[in-house]
Design a protein around this motif. Sequence first.
Motif, PDB file in Angstrom:
ATOM      1  N   CYS A  69      13.010  11.983   9.403  1.00  0.00           N
ATOM      2  CA  CYS A  69      13.486  10.791  10.178  1.00  0.00           C
ATOM      3  C   CYS A  69      11.661  11.134  11.261  1.00  0.00           C
ATOM      4  O   CYS A  69      11.397  12.654  11.796  1.00  0.00           O
ATOM      5  N   THR A  70      11.852  10.204  11.309  1.00  0.00           N
ATOM      6  CA  THR A  70      10.508   9.881  12.536  1.00  0.00           C
ATOM      7  C   THR A  70      10.710   9.946  14.044  1.00  0.00           C
ATOM      8  O   THR A  70      11.543   9.274  14.582  1.00  0.00           O
ATOM      9  N   VAL A  71      10.495  10.827  14.828  1.00  0.00           N
ATOM     10  CA  VAL A  71      11.095  10.802  16.451  1.00  0.00           C
ATOM     11  C   VAL A  71      10.196  10.419  17.308  1.00  0.00           C
ATOM     12  O   VAL A  71       8.884  10.772  16.908  1.00  0.00           O
TER      13      VAL A  71
ATOM     14  N   ALA B  27      12.347  16.797  10.628  1.00  0.00           N
ATOM     15  CA  ALA B  27      12.367  16.075  12.287  1.00  0.00           C
ATOM     16  C   ALA B  27      10.420  15.473  11.918  1.00  0.00           C
ATOM     17  O   ALA B  27       9.437  16.002  11.082  1.00  0.00           O
ATOM     18  N   ARG B  28      10.412  14.190  11.992  1.00  0.00           N
ATOM     19  CA  ARG B  28       8.363  13.854  11.377  1.00  0.00           C
ATOM     20  C   ARG B  28       8.274  13.660  12.849  1.00  0.00           C
ATOM     21  O   ARG B  28       8.651  12.400  13.365  1.00  0.00           O
ATOM     22  N   LEU B  29       6.421  13.849  13.097  1.00  0.00           N
ATOM     23  CA  LEU B  29       5.873  13.746  13.754  1.00  0.00           C
ATOM     24  C   LEU B  29       5.228  13.281  13.704  1.00  0.00           C
ATOM     25  O   LEU B  29       4.037  14.025  13.399  1.00  0.00           O
ATOM     26  N   ASN B  30       4.831  11.560  13.933  1.00  0.00           N
ATOM     27  CA  ASN B  30       3.404  11.132  14.041  1.00  0.00           C
ATOM     28  C   ASN B  30       2.452  11.283  15.419  1.00  0.00           C
ATOM     29  O   ASN B  30       2.167  10.902  16.084  1.00  0.00           O
ATOM     30  N   MET B  31       1.471  11.960  14.863  1.00  0.00           N
ATOM     31  CA  MET B  31       0.250  12.711  15.809  1.00  0.00           C
ATOM     32  C   MET B  31      -0.644  11.236  16.203  1.00  0.00           C
ATOM     33  O   MET B  31      -0.968  11.283  16.927  1.00  0.00           O
TER      34      MET B  31
ATOM     35  N   ASP C 132       1.783  16.928  24.963  1.00  0.00           N
ATOM     36  CA  ASP C 132       3.282  18.463  25.927  1.00  0.00           C
ATOM     37  C   ASP C 132       4.574  17.876  24.899  1.00  0.00           C
ATOM     38  O   ASP C 132       5.363  18.117  25.139  1.00  0.00           O
ATOM     39  N   TRP C 133       4.226  16.160  24.541  1.00  0.00           N
ATOM     40  CA  TRP C 133       5.483  15.802  24.077  1.00  0.00           C
ATOM     41  C   TRP C 133       5.556  16.587  22.707  1.00  0.00           C
ATOM     42  O   TRP C 133       7.091  16.684  22.487  1.00  0.00           O
ATOM     43  N   HIS C 134       4.578  16.267  22.358  1.00  0.00           N
ATOM     44  CA  HIS C 134       4.499  16.812  20.406  1.00  0.00           C
ATOM     45  C   HIS C 134       5.661  18.521  21.178  1.00  0.00           C
ATOM     46  O   HIS C 134       6.549  19.047  19.755  1.00  0.00           O
TER      47      HIS C 134
ATOM     48  N   ALA D  35      -3.466  -3.326  14.561  1.00  0.00           N
ATOM     49  CA  ALA D  35      -3.128  -3.646  13.285  1.00  0.00           C
ATOM     50  C   ALA D  35      -4.358  -3.010  12.749  1.00  0.00           C
ATOM     51  O   ALA D  35      -5.210  -3.004  12.669  1.00  0.00           O
ATOM     52  N   LYS D  36      -3.761  -3.532  11.011  1.00  0.00           N
ATOM     53  CA  LYS D  36      -4.946  -1.912   9.764  1.00  0.00           C
ATOM     54  C   LYS D  36      -6.136  -3.707   9.192  1.00  0.00           C
ATOM     55  O   LYS D  36      -5.285  -4.395   9.085  1.00  0.00           O
ATOM     56  N   PHE D  37      -7.267  -3.281   9.030  1.00  0.00           N
ATOM     57  CA  PHE D  37      -8.031  -4.420   8.422  1.00  0.00           C
ATOM     58  C   PHE D  37      -8.094  -3.898   6.401  1.00  0.00           C
ATOM     59  O   PHE D  37      -8.343  -2.490   7.145  1.00  0.00           O
TER      60      PHE D  37
ATOM     61  N   LEU E 145      12.769   7.599   7.630  1.00  0.00           N
ATOM     62  CA  LEU E 145      12.652   6.424   8.398  1.00  0.00           C
ATOM     63  C   LEU E 145      11.374   6.596   9.719  1.00  0.00           C
ATOM     64  O   LEU E 145      11.168   7.608   9.225  1.00  0.00           O
ATOM     65  N   SER E 146      10.827   5.484  10.009  1.00  0.00           N
ATOM     66  CA  SER E 146       9.801   5.248  10.480  1.00  0.00           C
ATOM     67  C   SER E 146      10.282   5.015  12.382  1.00  0.00           C
ATOM     68  O   SER E 146      10.569   5.714  12.783  1.00  0.00           O
ATOM     69  N   GLY E 147      10.028   3.404  12.455  1.00  0.00           N
ATOM     70  CA  GLY E 147      10.526   2.841  12.921  1.00  0.00           C
ATOM     71  C   GLY E 147      12.022   3.313  13.741  1.00  0.00           C
ATOM     72  O   GLY E 147      12.391   3.211  14.554  1.00  0.00           O
ATOM     73  N   GLU E 148      12.023   3.032  12.509  1.00  0.00           N
ATOM     74  CA  GLU E 148      13.585   2.739  12.565  1.00  0.00           C
ATOM     75  C   GLU E 148      14.824   3.894  13.359  1.00  0.00           C
ATOM     76  O   GLU E 148      15.175   3.550  14.277  1.00  0.00           O
TER      77      GLU E 148
ATOM     78  N   ALA F 245      12.298   6.300  15.736  1.00  0.00           N
ATOM     79  CA  ALA F 245      11.493   6.654  16.835  1.00  0.00           C
ATOM     80  C   ALA F 245      11.144   5.864  17.681  1.00  0.00           C
ATOM     81  O   ALA F 245      11.087   6.219  19.109  1.00  0.00           O
ATOM     82  N   MET F 246      11.698   3.745  17.239  1.00  0.00           N
ATOM     83  CA  MET F 246      12.071   3.249  18.671  1.00  0.00           C
ATOM     84  C   MET F 246      12.683   2.685  18.245  1.00  0.00           C
ATOM     85  O   MET F 246      13.256   1.459  19.476  1.00  0.00           O
ATOM     86  N   GLY F 247      13.350   2.607  17.151  1.00  0.00           N
ATOM     87  CA  GLY F 247      14.449   1.546  17.326  1.00  0.00           C
ATOM     88  C   GLY F 247      16.076   1.620  18.070  1.00  0.00           C
ATOM     89  O   GLY F 247      16.070   2.450  18.645  1.00  0.00           O
TER      90      GLY F 247
HETATM   91  N1  LIG Z   1       5.611   9.909  19.707  1.00  0.00           N
HETATM   92  C1  LIG Z   1       5.961   8.778  19.168  1.00  0.00           C
HETATM   93  N2  LIG Z   1       5.661   7.593  20.534  1.00  0.00           N
HETATM   94  C2  LIG Z   1       5.495   6.468  20.494  1.00  0.00           C
HETATM   95  N3  LIG Z   1       6.051   5.616  19.416  1.00  0.00           N
HETATM   96  C3  LIG Z   1       6.082   6.762  18.924  1.00  0.00           C
HETATM   97  C4  LIG Z   1       6.180   7.427  18.441  1.00  0.00           C
HETATM   98  N4  LIG Z   1       6.756   7.625  17.241  1.00  0.00           N
HETATM   99  C5  LIG Z   1       6.333   6.644  16.498  1.00  0.00           C
HETATM  100  N5  LIG Z   1       6.599   5.652  17.541  1.00  0.00           N
HETATM  101  C6  LIG Z   1       6.966   4.382  17.452  1.00  0.00           C
HETATM  102  O1  LIG Z   1       7.453   3.982  16.044  1.00  0.00           O
HETATM  103  C7  LIG Z   1       6.120   2.974  15.956  1.00  0.00           C
HETATM  104  C8  LIG Z   1       6.875   3.674  13.610  1.00  0.00           C
HETATM  105  O2  LIG Z   1       5.936   5.024  13.908  1.00  0.00           O
HETATM  106  P1  LIG Z   1       5.477   5.256  12.359  1.00  0.00           P
HETATM  107  O3  LIG Z   1       5.535   4.728  11.023  1.00  0.00           O
HETATM  108  O4  LIG Z   1       5.564   6.754  12.119  1.00  0.00           O
HETATM  109  O5  LIG Z   1       3.554   4.805  12.641  1.00  0.00           O
HETATM  110  P2  LIG Z   1       2.617   3.774  12.880  1.00  0.00           P
HETATM  111  O6  LIG Z   1       3.152   2.440  12.931  1.00  0.00           O
HETATM  112  O7  LIG Z   1       1.598   4.243  13.789  1.00  0.00           O
HETATM  113  O8  LIG Z   1       2.389   3.718  11.620  1.00  0.00           O
HETATM  114  C9  LIG Z   1       5.217   3.369  15.787  1.00  0.00           C
HETATM  115  O9  LIG Z   1       4.197   2.125  14.885  1.00  0.00           O
HETATM  116  C10 LIG Z   1       5.268   3.419  17.398  1.00  0.00           C
HETATM  117  O10 LIG Z   1       6.076   1.999  17.883  1.00  0.00           O
END
Ligand SMILES: Nc1ncnc2c1ncn2[C@@H]1O[C@H](COP(=O)(O)OP(=O)(O)O)[C@@H](O)[C@H]1O
Length: 560
Positions: free
Chosen positions: A84-86, A107-111, A117-119, A232-234, A392-395, A397-399
């Motif tokens: 799970c992305t945190v 638990a995955r932390l996306n740098m 400090d948050w991480h 957004a990526k190009f 899980l990413s955004g699901e 991390a932010m959902g």
């Molecule tokens: N540590 C974090 N702080 C704030 N938002 C986060 C964090 N990790 C993930 N997110 C949110 O969750 C979304 C999906 O996470 P991820 O797939 O890891 O990143 P990205 O979209 O940059 O590839 C991110 O676009 C971001 O909006």
Amino acid sequence: MASIAAEFALLSSGLDLKRRVFNVPILPLRVGVKNRLNCLVTKALLQEQLKGLQKTKDLGFDVVKEIELRENGFMGMRKTKLVCTVGPACCSSEELEKLALGGMNVARLNMCHSTRDWHQDVIRKIKKLNQEKGFCVSVMIDTEGSQIHVLDHGAPSSVKAEEGSIWFFTKEKFDGCRPFTVKANYEGFNEGVKEGDELVVDGGMATFEVIERIGNDLRCKCTDPGILLPRAKFSFWRDGKLVEKHHDLPTFSDKDWSDIEFGISEGVDFIALSFVKDAAAVNHLKDHFSTKNESVKVLAKIECLESLKNLEEIVEASDGIMVARGDLGVEVPLEQVPTVQEEIIDLCRRLNKPVVIASQLLESMIEYPTPTRAEVADVSEAVRQCADALMLSGESAMGSYGQKAISVLRMTSTRMELWGREENQQCFLPQIGESLPDQIAEQICSCAGQMANKLAVDAIFVYTVHGHMASLLSRNRPNPPIFAFTNKNSTRMALTLQWGVLPITFDLSDDMDANISKTTHLMKAKGMMKQGDVILVVSDVIPMSVTPSVYQSLQVVVIE
Ligand SMILES: Nc1ncnc2c1ncn2[C@@H]1O[C@H](COP(=O)(O)OP(=O)(O)O)[C@@H](O)[C@H]1O
Ligand SMILES: C=C(OP(=O)(O)O)C(=O)O
Ligand SMILES: [K+]
Ligand SMILES: [Mg+2]
């Protein structure tokens, strides 16, 4: 209200999970996906059971797995691991605990996001939960890496690009808001780009034609209208082929090195390396560790075209792989992503490296409390292909529905694992070991897998210092769970990512008989095994004083 226990009772009522060989019928389900999700209010139920189990952590056994074992029996235990992305939606101790109870293994932390400090705060919370509550959740940091993306598009969230509209893409700094101007993050973003090339945003969210190259800018016309998101990526395309730009970009930026040092100092278990292009980058990082004697594992993310070209050498050099479908889908035509995924999973299994499937598994659940049927099918397919882990990413991390999302992964993977058992074992696995002990280990594990299935044993026990034997067993994808007893904490945490392995800390001795009798007695004393249970025991503990192969063994033990 049904519980997880009831859900699994339901599952197992249609099957004699223990002894049946796995031509699984369509499983009887009383309730639909949504109802099941709604009823998975896991915390109260699991907390209740946790009370009596705190002592188990002395054995180094994951309390969540212990509950699962008690409820579902050996054969009902989930094999596919969950990452799970945190992010902001789940970074409190309470939310992290709920995810751990829901089955989070890593638990995955996306740098890319948030502050140091948050991480640090999140990593420490996870370690504290492990220690105090008996979880076994390992920590992965994921480097930012270098890629070409939007820094500023003149709006806080999304911007619409209409067909025929003219846009400037620039590296120049500008103040305030300039309409129809997009600022890129990378100086050389337009190098090698020609008039007539296509600029594709986020793998197809919008497409532009390059009309003119002016110094650091590109003047473009929107040919396929769509949406520009922050970051957004190009990608650039010419005659249907990607104009490769990744070789211009470094795999490690200064920030990445500093994040890696930070991760090491916080004792993370995995580093996922973004935009790996070749084995050299992975080796560079591993050499960096070996000088410091760190046991952190390096996962290479496969997310650019170059990484696909050098796939085999990257897999060989790494401790594991992430199929990072988000960025991969920007560099590879979308319709190729599923076949690329299957090829990577097969290669990883042949070379015995764990593989994580990442991005958009349950994307709609960022907003909605149920997944689409297509998402469930995608998750099932990754499980059928025998990936080690799902992410899980955004699901998460932010959902708003992170816990439900992890429930969907858990239920879907358990179901598909039962369904796909026969298929799992049909994979041809070439010999990979070079030394005699390595080849013996491989053969023992291959035989163990077959014996475990044919004898329908309840569990496989393996005693392992570095986790190699446990990973070889996992590679064979046997039906029963693999209990891996190890005296090294780093081995225990690394095994959290491997299919079907339950890592347990145990004070191994050179006396294998003592190891076997102590572990079986402990498991029995805790009510996790009973008289008559049959275990296949595999050992890989090699004392310095004796011939290695003496201690590589396979035996069947019936609990008395
Ligand atoms: N540590 C974090 N702080 C704030 N938002 C986060 C964090 N990790 C993930 N997110 C949110 O969750 C979304 C999906 O996470 P991820 O797939 O890891 O990143 P990205 O979209 O940059 O590839 C991110 O676009 C971001 O909006
Ligand atoms: C997992 C991925 O990497 P990130 O989220 O860091 O872009 C991806 O691109 O799919
Ligand atoms: K990243
Ligand atoms: Mg990526």
